[in-house]
Structure formats: structure tokens, C-alpha cells
Scaffold this motif. Structure first.
Motif, PDB file in Angstrom:
ATOM      1  N   HIS A   1       0.888  -1.035   0.019  1.00 52.49           N
ATOM      2  CA  HIS A   1       0.087   0.140  -0.150  1.00 52.49           C
ATOM      3  C   HIS A   1       0.779   1.205   0.008  1.00 52.49           C
ATOM      4  O   HIS A   1       0.335   2.366  -0.505  1.00 52.49           O
ATOM      5  CB  HIS A   1      -1.102  -0.051   1.278  1.00 52.49           C
ATOM      6  N   ALA A   2       2.020   1.183   0.360  1.00 57.03           N
ATOM      7  CA  ALA A   2       3.006   2.402   0.514  1.00 57.03           C
ATOM      8  C   ALA A   2       3.611   2.429  -0.901  1.00 57.03           C
ATOM      9  O   ALA A   2       4.419   3.636  -0.964  1.00 57.03           O
ATOM     10  CB  ALA A   2       3.944   2.212   1.674  1.00 57.03           C
TER      11      ALA A   2
ATOM     12  N   THR B   1     -11.176   9.107   1.743  1.00 61.61           N
ATOM     13  CA  THR B   1     -11.291   7.809   1.612  1.00 61.61           C
ATOM     14  C   THR B   1     -10.060   6.787   1.185  1.00 61.61           C
ATOM     15  O   THR B   1     -10.116   5.694   1.711  1.00 61.61           O
ATOM     16  CB  THR B   1     -12.656   7.115   0.779  1.00 61.61           C
ATOM     17  N   GLY B   2      -9.220   7.282   0.429  1.00 60.73           N
ATOM     18  CA  GLY B   2      -8.158   6.428  -0.139  1.00 60.73           C
ATOM     19  C   GLY B   2      -8.726   5.653  -1.130  1.00 60.73           C
ATOM     20  O   GLY B   2     -10.003   5.373  -1.690  1.00 60.73           O
ATOM     21  N   ILE B   3      -7.789   4.951  -1.676  1.00 61.03           N
ATOM     22  CA  ILE B   3      -8.027   4.089  -2.994  1.00 61.03           C
ATOM     23  C   ILE B   3      -7.545   2.507  -2.744  1.00 61.03           C
ATOM     24  O   ILE B   3      -6.171   2.585  -2.337  1.00 61.03           O
ATOM     25  CB  ILE B   3      -7.512   4.568  -4.574  1.00 61.03           C
ATOM     26  N   PRO B   4      -8.274   1.769  -2.750  1.00 61.10           N
ATOM     27  CA  PRO B   4      -7.947   0.374  -2.674  1.00 61.10           C
ATOM     28  C   PRO B   4      -6.767  -0.025  -3.609  1.00 61.10           C
ATOM     29  O   PRO B   4      -6.751   0.462  -4.876  1.00 61.10           O
ATOM     30  CB  PRO B   4      -9.237  -0.536  -2.975  1.00 61.10           C
TER      31      PRO B   4
ATOM     32  N   GLY C   1     -14.217   3.706  -9.792  1.00 57.46           N
ATOM     33  CA  GLY C   1     -13.926   2.746  -8.593  1.00 57.46           C
ATOM     34  C   GLY C   1     -15.078   2.347  -8.057  1.00 57.46           C
ATOM     35  O   GLY C   1     -16.299   3.004  -8.027  1.00 57.46           O
ATOM     36  N   ALA C   2     -15.034   1.404  -6.927  1.00 58.03           N
ATOM     37  CA  ALA C   2     -16.120   0.947  -6.408  1.00 58.03           C
ATOM     38  C   ALA C   2     -16.694   1.847  -5.182  1.00 58.03           C
ATOM     39  O   ALA C   2     -17.841   1.787  -5.060  1.00 58.03           O
ATOM     40  CB  ALA C   2     -15.840  -0.633  -6.095  1.00 58.03           C
ATOM     41  N   GLN C   3     -15.648   2.543  -4.855  1.00 63.33           N
ATOM     42  CA  GLN C   3     -16.047   3.275  -3.530  1.00 63.33           C
ATOM     43  C   GLN C   3     -16.352   4.695  -3.794  1.00 63.33           C
ATOM     44  O   GLN C   3     -15.719   5.669  -4.023  1.00 63.33           O
ATOM     45  CB  GLN C   3     -14.590   3.599  -2.695  1.00 63.33           C
ATOM     46  N   GLN C   4     -17.566   4.929  -4.501  1.00 65.83           N
ATOM     47  CA  GLN C   4     -18.237   6.193  -4.832  1.00 65.83           C
ATOM     48  C   GLN C   4     -19.113   6.895  -3.845  1.00 65.83           C
ATOM     49  O   GLN C   4     -19.887   5.786  -2.966  1.00 65.83           O
ATOM     50  CB  GLN C   4     -18.900   5.892  -6.145  1.00 65.83           C
ATOM     51  N   ASN C   5     -19.228   8.235  -3.580  1.00 66.46           N
ATOM     52  CA  ASN C   5     -19.986   8.526  -2.672  1.00 66.46           C
ATOM     53  C   ASN C   5     -21.154   9.554  -3.514  1.00 66.46           C
ATOM     54  O   ASN C   5     -21.293   9.385  -4.712  1.00 66.46           O
ATOM     55  CB  ASN C   5     -19.407   9.507  -1.652  1.00 66.46           C
ATOM     56  N   GLU C   6     -22.065  10.022  -2.679  1.00 70.17           N
ATOM     57  CA  GLU C   6     -22.969  10.934  -3.337  1.00 70.17           C
ATOM     58  C   GLU C   6     -22.669  11.978  -4.309  1.00 70.17           C
ATOM     59  O   GLU C   6     -23.129  12.226  -5.366  1.00 70.17           O
ATOM     60  CB  GLU C   6     -23.964  11.651  -2.163  1.00 70.17           C
ATOM     61  N   ARG C   7     -21.586  12.642  -4.073  1.00 68.82           N
ATOM     62  CA  ARG C   7     -20.984  13.628  -4.840  1.00 68.82           C
ATOM     63  C   ARG C   7     -20.216  13.030  -5.988  1.00 68.82           C
ATOM     64  O   ARG C   7     -19.883  13.775  -7.211  1.00 68.82           O
ATOM     65  CB  ARG C   7     -19.870  14.539  -3.936  1.00 68.82           C
TER      66      ARG C   7
ATOM     67  N   ARG D   1      -3.764   4.992   0.738  1.00 70.88           N
ATOM     68  CA  ARG D   1      -4.210   3.735   1.496  1.00 70.88           C
ATOM     69  C   ARG D   1      -5.418   4.084   2.091  1.00 70.88           C
ATOM     70  O   ARG D   1      -5.908   5.092   2.553  1.00 70.88           O
ATOM     71  CB  ARG D   1      -3.349   3.844   2.833  1.00 70.88           C
ATOM     72  N   PRO D   2      -6.495   3.090   2.019  1.00 75.35           N
ATOM     73  CA  PRO D   2      -7.643   3.301   2.394  1.00 75.35           C
ATOM     74  C   PRO D   2      -8.089   3.870   3.739  1.00 75.35           C
ATOM     75  O   PRO D   2      -7.237   3.274   4.652  1.00 75.35           O
ATOM     76  CB  PRO D   2      -8.283   1.782   2.030  1.00 75.35           C
ATOM     77  N   GLY D   3      -8.665   4.810   3.916  1.00 77.69           N
ATOM     78  CA  GLY D   3      -9.169   5.259   4.996  1.00 77.69           C
ATOM     79  C   GLY D   3      -8.028   6.366   5.498  1.00 77.69           C
ATOM     80  O   GLY D   3      -8.283   7.198   6.565  1.00 77.69           O
ATOM     81  N   GLN D   4      -6.879   6.600   4.839  1.00 79.09           N
ATOM     82  CA  GLN D   4      -5.860   7.475   5.350  1.00 79.09           C
ATOM     83  C   GLN D   4      -5.659   8.625   4.375  1.00 79.09           C
ATOM     84  O   GLN D   4      -4.889   9.618   4.408  1.00 79.09           O
ATOM     85  CB  GLN D   4      -4.915   6.648   5.651  1.00 79.09           C
ATOM     86  N   GLY D   5      -6.267   8.575   3.039  1.00 82.10           N
ATOM     87  CA  GLY D   5      -6.070   9.441   2.057  1.00 82.10           C
ATOM     88  C   GLY D   5      -5.281   9.274   0.992  1.00 82.10           C
ATOM     89  O   GLY D   5      -4.738   8.034   0.865  1.00 82.10           O
TER      90      GLY D   5
END
Length: 436
Positions: free
Chosen positions: A167-168, A366-369, A383-389, A417-421
Motif C-alpha cells: 500500500h505504500a 477515503t483512499g483508494i484500494p 472505482g467501487a467506492q463512490q459517494n453521493e458527490r 491507503r484506504p481510510g488515510q487519504g
């Protein structure tokens, strides 16, 4: 006059006697050997025999010199031919060593360390050398990593050391090279490989096809919305609220189409190579500030802030519209995937070698897998992790960034990294005068 002693006279006498003895023995041996020599040489004198042998050796040496000159002539003619041929020609000798190669052949991933490393081309060289004739085929290669401009990636952009692990690892992007390859034998020793790089034509055709396919697909949705609105207007007794709702759907869909068309046009323009001139020198920090101004309305809508900082005076050659658009896309992407009230940082500075300007856009979103990081720069990839915007995004923003980087002889890569930006890094070569 020096005094001559008896001892000196005796010593000189002995020397003269020794010389006489040597000469006498030499004459005796000559008398004994000469009949044998004359018999072996069929009456020829030793002097004539030595003269003939020397002439024979000189003739052989001259022949070797002529052969060397012929080889040199072949190399010179090959060099002249290579300088006249378009594309990236390569000449391979009988031991499969590359003796001449255009520098582009290394960048295209075909030659490395004076050897053809692309298996299909190497096999074609062997086949043509053995059978003669020529062969032509198409091939796709990837640019080697060492030809990509990589920024320092020792931290996550916030001063934190990047931890070990997948991830790094920063993910760099390059693009494939589409080649038309011709292999032919030009002599008993040499085989020539001609590389015709048709990548720009292929990319343009792909963008054109994507444009037609996606615009056609997306036009279906506003067409349906317009028909629904027209049907509502035709019906009597409908409430104004219902009509207004249909109208908002039409406006939103048209805005989406307008956004997509503008991005596709920008993507097509980003395919054009940029040639450095005195007229296209740009201050990178100024372009970053201008891009942040464009993104301010989006930030204000969600109480977010854009912080721009860095080294002033970094100058690159490029198209202002494209570079500004690339940075704007990175900022918008960071804002859309960050929570309300977040801060998105834009940092501009030179790399360690002082040869590239590095623009980092940093968020704590949210970061990217990891499995998506290799694909996020593809056209229309979502990507799979989409939000309202982001749910109604076009999927062209990062593709535009990639092509702007590549056409400016730079690169782009992501650390996330997911969850860290995420930290997106745009690398652009500095003006050579400044880099020196």
C-alpha cells in the motif's frame, strides 16, 4: 695520451681471437648448410626466398586492411542509412548484438544493454537471418520504468514516512507503445529492424471511438428525460411541482453531458505533444494557484479549504490550459473524496535532482484500494467506492491528468491507503536552462 698496459693489450688480443673464432665457425656452418638450403629452395638464394616470403606476408596484410576498410565502409553506410530512416531503426550482427540503434528503441522497450529484449522481435531476427527475406508484424510494448520521471516518494505528502508494504508503494503510470515492426536481412552479417511508432494514431482512434460510444450511450438518458418532461407538459392538470421536478432532471442530465463533452475534448487535445519554445515557459506555482481558484466554488460548497504552497520560480515548458486543467482535476478529485470541512493541500517544489517540478495534491479522504490503483488512470474507469458527490462522475479526470503529464514528457503517480487519504504527484521536467 693514456698509458696502455700489458694487461689491456692481452685483453684486446683475446677479444679479437674470440671474434675470429665466431666468424670462422659461422663460415664453416654456412658451407655445411648451404647445399641443404639450396636443395630445399630448388636453387633459390636465401635472400630471394626471404624477399618472396616478405612479399607474401605484405600482400596478406594488405588484404586484411582492405577487408577492415570494407567493414568500416559497411558501418559508415549503415550509419548514414539509419540517419535517413524514420522511426527507430536497429541493426543486429550475427551474434545477436545490437551494433546500431536509435535512442527511441530503448525508450520503446525493445533494446536494453545492446540486446533486443522483446522476445518476438528477437525471434524474428533469428528467423530472417536463417531464411532471408523480411517479415512485418504489429506489437505492443511498455516504456521501461527508468524512462519515467519519478518524484521522490519517501513520505505520504504529509511528512509521514511511507510504511513498508504494497500500500505504500507509489504507483507510476505509463502508456503502451503500439509499434509496426519490419525485420529484414541487409547482408550476411547484419539484420535491420525498423520500428514505426504508431501510438499517437492508435490513441487518437481510441479516444474518438470512446467519444462516439460514450456520448451515444449517455445521450439516451437525457433523451428519455426530455420525453418525460414533454409528456408531463402535454398532460392537463399537472402540478407545477411535478413539472419542475422533471425539468431539474433534464437540467442535471444536460449538465452531465456538457461536462463529459468538455472533458473528452480536453482529453483529445492532451494527446498532442508539446514542443519546448520560448513562448510556452510557465511558472508552475502560478498555474497551481490558478487551478485552485477554479476549484474554489466546489470547496466552498462543502466548507472545504485548498492550501497552495511551494517554491516560486519553477519554470516548465507547456500548455497553460492543459497543465492548469490537470492540477484542477487532481484538486477536484481530492475535494470530492474528502469529507466536509477537510483541507486539500497543493505543494509545489523541485525534486532532489533539481531537474523536475513536483506538484503534490494531498488529501485525507477515503483512499483508494490497492487493486484499483493500477486502473484509476484509465478512461471512463470508475472505482467501487463512490459517494453521493462522485456517483455521477464521468471518469475522465485522471485520464486527462495522465495524458497531460505524458505529452509534457513527465509522469503522474499515486500513493494511497484506504481510510488515510491519497497523494497524487504530477512530475514535469523543468526548463533545461533552469535545471542546469
Amino acid at each position: 695520451m693514456p698509458h696502455i698496459t700489458t694487461t689491456t693489450i692481452i685483453a684486446v688480443a683475446f677479444v679479437l681471437l674470440a671474434m675470429g673464432a665466431v666468424i670462422g665457425v659461422g663460415l664453416l656452418i654456412a658451407d655445411m648448410v648451404m647445399p641443404l638450403v639450396q636443395s630445399a629452395t630448388q636453387g633459390e638464394s636465401l635472400r630471394d626466398r626471404f624477399a618472396e616470403r616478405f612479399a607474401r606476408l605484405r600482400k596478406h596484410h594488405d588484404a586484411d586492411d582492405d577487408a577492415d576498410e570494407d567493414a568500416d565502409d559497411l558501418e559508415e553506410s549503415t550509419a548514414v542509412l539509419l540517419s535517413m530512416l524514420p522511426g527507430a531503426p536497429i541493426v543486429v550482427d550475427e551474434s545477436d548484438e545490437v551494433v546500431r540503434a536509435n535512442p527511441a528503441a530503448y525508450r520503446l522497450g525493445v533494446v536494453d544493454d545492446d540486446v533486443i529484449v522483446e522476445p518476438r522481435i528477437a525471434q524474428a531476427v533469428r528467423d530472417v537471418r536463417a531464411q532471408g527475406g523480411k517479415t512485418t508484424f504489429e506489437l505492443t510494448t511498455m516504456t521501461p520504468q527508468r524512462f519515467l520521471h519519478m518524484a521522490d516518494a519517501d513520505d505520504d505528502g504529509w511528512g509521514n514516512a511511507a510504511p513498508a508494504g504494497a500500500h505504500a508503494t507509489p504507483v507510476a503510470v505509463s502508456r503502451p507503445n503500439w509499434l509496426r515492426v519490419t525485420v529484414g536481412r541487409i547482408s550476411e552479417r547484419f539484420v535491420i529492424v525498423l520500428l514505426d511508432d504508431v501510438s499517437e494514431r492508435v490513441r487518437f482512434a481510441q479516444v474518438r471511438d470512446d467519444f462516439i460510444a460514450n456520448v451515444s450511450e449517455q445521450l439516451v438518458k437525457p433523451s428519455d428525460e426530455l420525453q418525460r418532461l414533454a409528456a408531463s407538459l402535454e398532460q392537463a392538470g399537472l402540478k407545477d411541482e411535478h413539472i419542475a421536478q422533471d425539468a431539474r432532471k433534464v437540467r442535471r442530465t444536460i449538465a452531465y453531458i456538457d461536462h463529459m463533452v468538455k472533458d473528452l475534448l480536453l482529453l483529445i487535445k492532451a494527446q498532442e505533444q508539446v514542443t519546448p519554445t520560448d513562448e510556452n515557459r510557465l511558472n508552475v506555482l502560478s498555474e497551481a494557484r490558478a487551478a485552485a481558484e477554479v476549484a474554489q466554488p466546489l470547496a466552498q460548497a462543502h466548507a472545504q479549504r485548498i492550501a497552495v504552497s511551494g517554491s516560486d520560480g519553477l519554470v516548465v515548458h507547456g500548455e497553460s490550459e492543459q497543465i492548469r486543467a490537470a492540477i484542477d482535476k487532481l484538486i477536484e478529485n481530492a475535494l470530492e473524496y474528502s469529507p466536509d470541512g477537510a483541507v486539500v493541500s497543493v505543494d509545489v517544489k523541485p525534486d532532489r535532482d533539481g531537474r523536475n517540478a513536483v506538484v503534490r495534491v494531498i488529501d485525507r479522504g477515503t483512499g483508494i484500494p490497492l487493486d484499483e490503483q493500477q486502473r484509476i488512470f484509465e478512461r471512463f474507469y470508475r472505482g467501487a467506492q463512490q459517494n453521493e458527490r462522485t456517483s455521477e462522475g464521468v471518469g475522465l479526470g485522471l485520464a486527462i491528468v495522465k495524458h497531460v503529464a505524458l505529452t509534457h514528457q513527465g509522469s503522474v503517480h499515486v500513493w494511497s491507503r484506504p481510510g488515510q487519504g491519497s497523494t497524487f504527484t504530477l512530475v514535469l521536467p523543468l526548463d533545461p536552462a533552469q535545471a542546469d
